[in-house]
Design an enzyme around this catalytic site. Structure first.
Site, PDB file in Angstrom:
ATOM      1  N   SER A 145      -1.711  -1.010  -4.118  1.00  0.00           N
ATOM      2  CA  SER A 145      -2.801  -0.311  -3.439  1.00  0.00           C
ATOM      3  C   SER A 145      -2.416   1.124  -3.076  1.00  0.00           C
ATOM      4  O   SER A 145      -1.299   1.378  -2.602  1.00  0.00           O
ATOM      5  CB  SER A 145      -3.162  -1.097  -2.157  1.00  0.00           C
ATOM      6  OG  SER A 145      -4.112  -0.416  -1.378  1.00  0.00           O
ATOM      7  N   HIS A 148       0.842  -1.204   0.000  1.00  0.00           N
ATOM      8  CA  HIS A 148       0.000   0.000   0.000  1.00  0.00           C
ATOM      9  C   HIS A 148       0.872   1.247   0.000  1.00  0.00           C
ATOM     10  O   HIS A 148       1.814   1.361   0.787  1.00  0.00           O
ATOM     11  CB  HIS A 148      -0.924   0.013   1.220  1.00  0.00           C
ATOM     12  CG  HIS A 148      -1.872   1.182   1.240  1.00  0.00           C
ATOM     13  ND1 HIS A 148      -2.992   1.236   0.428  1.00  0.00           N
ATOM     14  CD2 HIS A 148      -1.867   2.342   1.944  1.00  0.00           C
ATOM     15  CE1 HIS A 148      -3.635   2.375   0.642  1.00  0.00           C
ATOM     16  NE2 HIS A 148      -2.967   3.061   1.558  1.00  0.00           N
ATOM     17  N   SER A 149       0.563   2.198  -0.878  1.00  0.00           N
ATOM     18  CA  SER A 149       1.241   3.485  -0.972  1.00  0.00           C
ATOM     19  C   SER A 149       2.732   3.271  -1.270  1.00  0.00           C
ATOM     20  O   SER A 149       3.079   2.718  -2.313  1.00  0.00           O
ATOM     21  CB  SER A 149       1.012   4.290   0.311  1.00  0.00           C
ATOM     22  OG  SER A 149       1.348   5.647   0.124  1.00  0.00           O
ATOM     23  N   LEU A 150       3.632   3.678  -0.376  1.00  0.00           N
ATOM     24  CA  LEU A 150       5.049   3.378  -0.575  1.00  0.00           C
ATOM     25  C   LEU A 150       5.238   1.881  -0.786  1.00  0.00           C
ATOM     26  O   LEU A 150       6.047   1.450  -1.610  1.00  0.00           O
ATOM     27  CB  LEU A 150       5.869   3.841   0.641  1.00  0.00           C
ATOM     28  CG  LEU A 150       7.329   3.393   0.708  1.00  0.00           C
ATOM     29  CD1 LEU A 150       8.125   3.977  -0.453  1.00  0.00           C
ATOM     30  CD2 LEU A 150       7.965   3.791   2.040  1.00  0.00           C
TER      31      LEU A 150
END
Length: 232
Positions: free
Chosen positions: A102, A74-76
């Site tokens: 994500s 998720h994200s990073l």
């Protein structure tokens, strides 16, 4: 199947622990702990994006047994999942059955905000984190927690903001799933730009919620995960 889960900036592997009970019989959740937080809190922060990819790859390789596996980030963590999958391929390992990206725009899409967040003074940095969501303002009123947390997330933002996309001729052949929040203001460009880095069409799942929809709408995320894991 093993599902390796990579956290977002500032996050510990523990954020994925609650998923385990809901995926019994489908996948074994293996949260990937990054250096500098959780049980690795005493380890130094990464000096470069390449270093964290090397570390994440080594963690996954140690637990590969020839059985099918998948990766979620998720994200990073989504960009780490992307680069780690390429690293595994370059080392001769079989691709994961599925990869879940994500809460992040495609790796070649420039950030919408050109501001270098990781270099902001503490107060401006904290304000940015509050606006991003996921961390209540009251958290930063605790000096001990703030002093522990800020260096971790600042280091992670530095990794994210110094990431340099490298175009490759070889694209993913595995099933690819893109999760994103309908109200996530941090996404840049068209989310379907992910199609440009995958050989087969990506599967897109839109969720209500902002950048941290994986928490606010966790049950819907679990259902989408199960659908993706069972489709291989």
């Amino acid at each position: 199947m093993k599902l390796f889960c990579i956290p977002y900036a500032g996050g510990s592997a523990a954020i994925y622990n609650q998923w385990s009970s809901q995926l019994i019989g489908i996948a074994e959740i293996i949260p990937v702990e990054l250096a500098g937080r959780g049980r690795r809190v005493h380890e130094p922060f990464y000096r470069s994006f390449e270093e964290v990819v090397e570390d994440v790859t080594s963690i996954i390789v140690q637990q590969l047994s020839g059985d099918p596996y998948a990766i979620f980030g998720h994200s990073l963590g989504a960009i780490l999942a992307y680069e780690t999958t390429h690293k595994l391929r370059s080392m001769g390992y079989k691709e994961p059955r599925a990869v879940f990206f994500s809460g992040r725009s495609a790796p070649h899409v420039p950030d919408k905000d050109e501001k270098i967040v990781h270099a902001l003074p503490d107060e401006e940095f904290i304000q940015h984190l509050v606006e991003l969501g996921g961390t209540p303002p009251q958290f930063f009123e605790n000096t001990e927690l703030k002093n522990l947390f800020l260096p971790i997330i600042r280091s992670d933002f530095r990794l994210s903001e110094t990431y340099s996309f490298k175009e490759r001729d070889d694209k993913f052949l595995c099933d690819t799933y893109i999760f994103y929040g309908k109200q996530d203001d941090n996404l840049s460009g068209d989310i379907k730009e992910w199609d440009q880095v995958c050989d087969s069409a990506c599967n897109y799942f839109e969720f209500d919620g902002d950048h941290f929809f994986i928490h606010s709408h966790s049950q819907s995320v679990i259902e989408a995960l199960i659908k993706g894991l069972n489709s291989g």
